[in-house]
Design an enzyme around this catalytic site. Structure first.
Site, short mmCIF file in Angstrom:
data_model
loop_
_atom_site.label_atom_id
_atom_site.label_comp_id
_atom_site.label_asym_id
_atom_site.label_seq_id
_atom_site.Cartn_x
_atom_site.Cartn_y
_atom_site.Cartn_z
N ILE A 12 0.85 -1.21 0.00
CA ILE A 12 0.00 0.00 0.00
C ILE A 12 0.88 1.25 0.00
O ILE A 12 0.62 2.21 -0.73
CB ILE A 12 -0.96 0.00 1.21
CG1 ILE A 12 -1.86 -1.24 1.19
CG2 ILE A 12 -1.82 1.28 1.21
CD1 ILE A 12 -2.75 -1.42 2.41
N ASP A 31 11.63 2.32 5.21
CA ASP A 31 11.13 0.94 5.14
C ASP A 31 12.29 0.00 5.48
O ASP A 31 13.41 0.17 4.98
CB ASP A 31 10.62 0.65 3.72
CG ASP A 31 9.67 -0.54 3.68
OD1 ASP A 31 8.53 -0.36 3.25
OD2 ASP A 31 10.09 -1.66 4.10
N GLY A 36 8.36 -5.08 2.71
CA GLY A 36 8.48 -4.15 1.58
C GLY A 36 9.55 -4.62 0.62
O GLY A 36 10.37 -5.48 0.96
N ALA A 117 -2.47 4.30 9.80
CA ALA A 117 -3.16 3.22 9.07
C ALA A 117 -3.54 2.14 10.07
O ALA A 117 -2.70 1.44 10.61
CB ALA A 117 -2.25 2.65 8.00
N TYR A 149 -2.67 -9.07 17.04
CA TYR A 149 -2.54 -8.06 15.99
C TYR A 149 -3.65 -7.01 16.15
O TYR A 149 -3.38 -5.81 16.15
CB TYR A 149 -2.63 -8.74 14.62
CG TYR A 149 -2.60 -7.79 13.46
CD1 TYR A 149 -1.41 -7.19 13.07
CD2 TYR A 149 -3.76 -7.46 12.78
CE1 TYR A 149 -1.38 -6.31 12.01
CE2 TYR A 149 -3.74 -6.58 11.72
CZ TYR A 149 -2.55 -6.01 11.33
OH TYR A 149 -2.53 -5.13 10.28
N LYS A 153 -3.07 -2.99 17.13
CA LYS A 153 -3.52 -1.87 16.29
C LYS A 153 -4.55 -1.02 17.04
O LYS A 153 -4.64 0.20 16.83
CB LYS A 153 -4.12 -2.38 14.97
CG LYS A 153 -3.12 -3.07 14.06
CD LYS A 153 -1.95 -2.21 13.63
CE LYS A 153 -2.33 -1.15 12.64
NZ LYS A 153 -1.11 -0.40 12.16
#
Ligand code: UDP
Length: 319
Positions: A12, A31, A36, A117, A149, A153
């Site tokens: 993304i 990154d 990535g 995000a 997870y 978040k």
């Protein structure tokens, strides 16, 4: 404007980097290339307004310097993919909790506006209706790793809102639903690239569980467009927005569609979650966003329907 994208060489993040370069911004990417890839930023690698730093967001001195020089931060760096999360629980918690804590603390030091995000995972095991931003969360037991997870978040969201309320840091939170498109790999479990690759190779398309579970898929370009527009909208500050597509599909239907659109002879096979992910896995039976809130604020509606999305993934893997 100068922007920093954490995780900007990810699936993304790299699409967002291209989008922001296209809008005339200067883009800095950090990154660590865990998931990535340099290949993801190939098209902009030599652009005069693109700068890549290969390092972890846990490196405070590097982050300090980057955040000092930019105007906006898009924080996308996180553990990604159900398989990764099941296989690397320590790294998942580390990067999602400590990483976001570091980025938010440094953003606050220089009062730089930040997009966080987040994920639809945080809603947990809802069944009954489309998910709205103010819905309760329905989490499973701590013994099931997947929920770590979701909880990590959730903590990111709490921390971001705390910085907004207490320190007046401008933050915007986006809960991304299943985002798909070119460059996404099936390596970390994601369903669509896995189905398309299997179909193109004539290998069995493996549906986990009974396949009646649903998801709603959004093309990555619709997502990056929404993210950039939310950051440009002052009314989004201090708030949370679902970013997704409100068209729901069962995984069985998805498998059939991929088989049909690739013209593949692959069989569609069902395998247990245990075989797919090992013991102690729990899936969400249903997941679909209510997107009224983001639609009201910035007029967002996804432009790409499921057929266009699947075709873009087929074209990508054929190339
Ligand atoms: N899934 C599947 N086959 C695969 C990969 C995933 O049937 O090869 C299922 C998975 O169990 C889930 C859905 O597809 O019900 C979406 O999985 P994904 O990992 O893409 O996203 P998430 O579970 O995070 O929504």
């Amino acid at each position: 404007m100068k922007t920093l994208i954490t995780g900007g060489a990810g699936f993304i993040g790299s699409h967002l980097a291209e989008h922001l370069i296209g809008q005339g911004h200067e883009v800095f990417v950090i990154d660590n290339l865990w998931t990535g890839k340099l290949a993801h930023v190939e098209s902009i690698r030599n652009h005069e307004r693109f700068h890549l730093v290969v390092d972890t967001i846990l490196n405070e001195s590097v982050m300090n310097e980057l955040i000092f020089k930019v105007d906006h931060i898009y924080h996308l760096a996180a553990a990604v993919g159900v398989r990764n999360i099941m296989d690397h629980p320590v790294e998942t918690l580390d990067i999602n909790v400590k990483g976001s804590e570091t980025v938010l603390r440094l953003a606050n030091r220089f009062k730089k506006k930040i997009f966080i995000a987040s994920t639809s995972e945080i809603y947990g095991k809802h069944l009954e209706h489309s998910l709205s931003e103010d819905d309760n969360r329905v989490m499973g037991t701590v013994k099931k790793r997947r929920w770590a997870y979701a909880c990590s978040k959730t903590l990111d969201e709490f921390l971001a809102l705390a910085y907004y309320d207490e320190k007046k840091l401008p933050v915007v939170i986006g809960r991304l639903f299943n985002t798909v498109g070119p460059r996404q790999t099936g390596q970390y479990g994601m369903v669509l690239p896995n189905f398309v690759q299997s179909a193109l190779l004539g290998k069995p398309i493996t549906v986990y569980g009974d396949g009646d579970q649903t998801r709603s898929f959004t093309h990555v370009q619709d997502v990056t467009d929404a993210v950039a527009r939310l950051m440009a909208e002052p009314g989004a500050e201090g708030d949370i927005f679902n970013i997704g597509n409100d068209k729901e599909v069962t995984i069985n239907e998805l498998a059939r569609k991929v088989k049909e659109m690739t013209g593949s002879n692959s069989d569609i096979e069902h395998i247990s979650y245990e075989r797919a992910y090992g013991p102690g896995f729990e899936d969400m039976e249903r997941r679909c966003p209510d997107i009224a809130k983001i639609n009201d604020l910035i007029g967002f509606r996804p432009a790409n329907d499921l057929d266009v999305i699947i075709q873009s993934v087929i074209d990508y893997f054929k190339r």
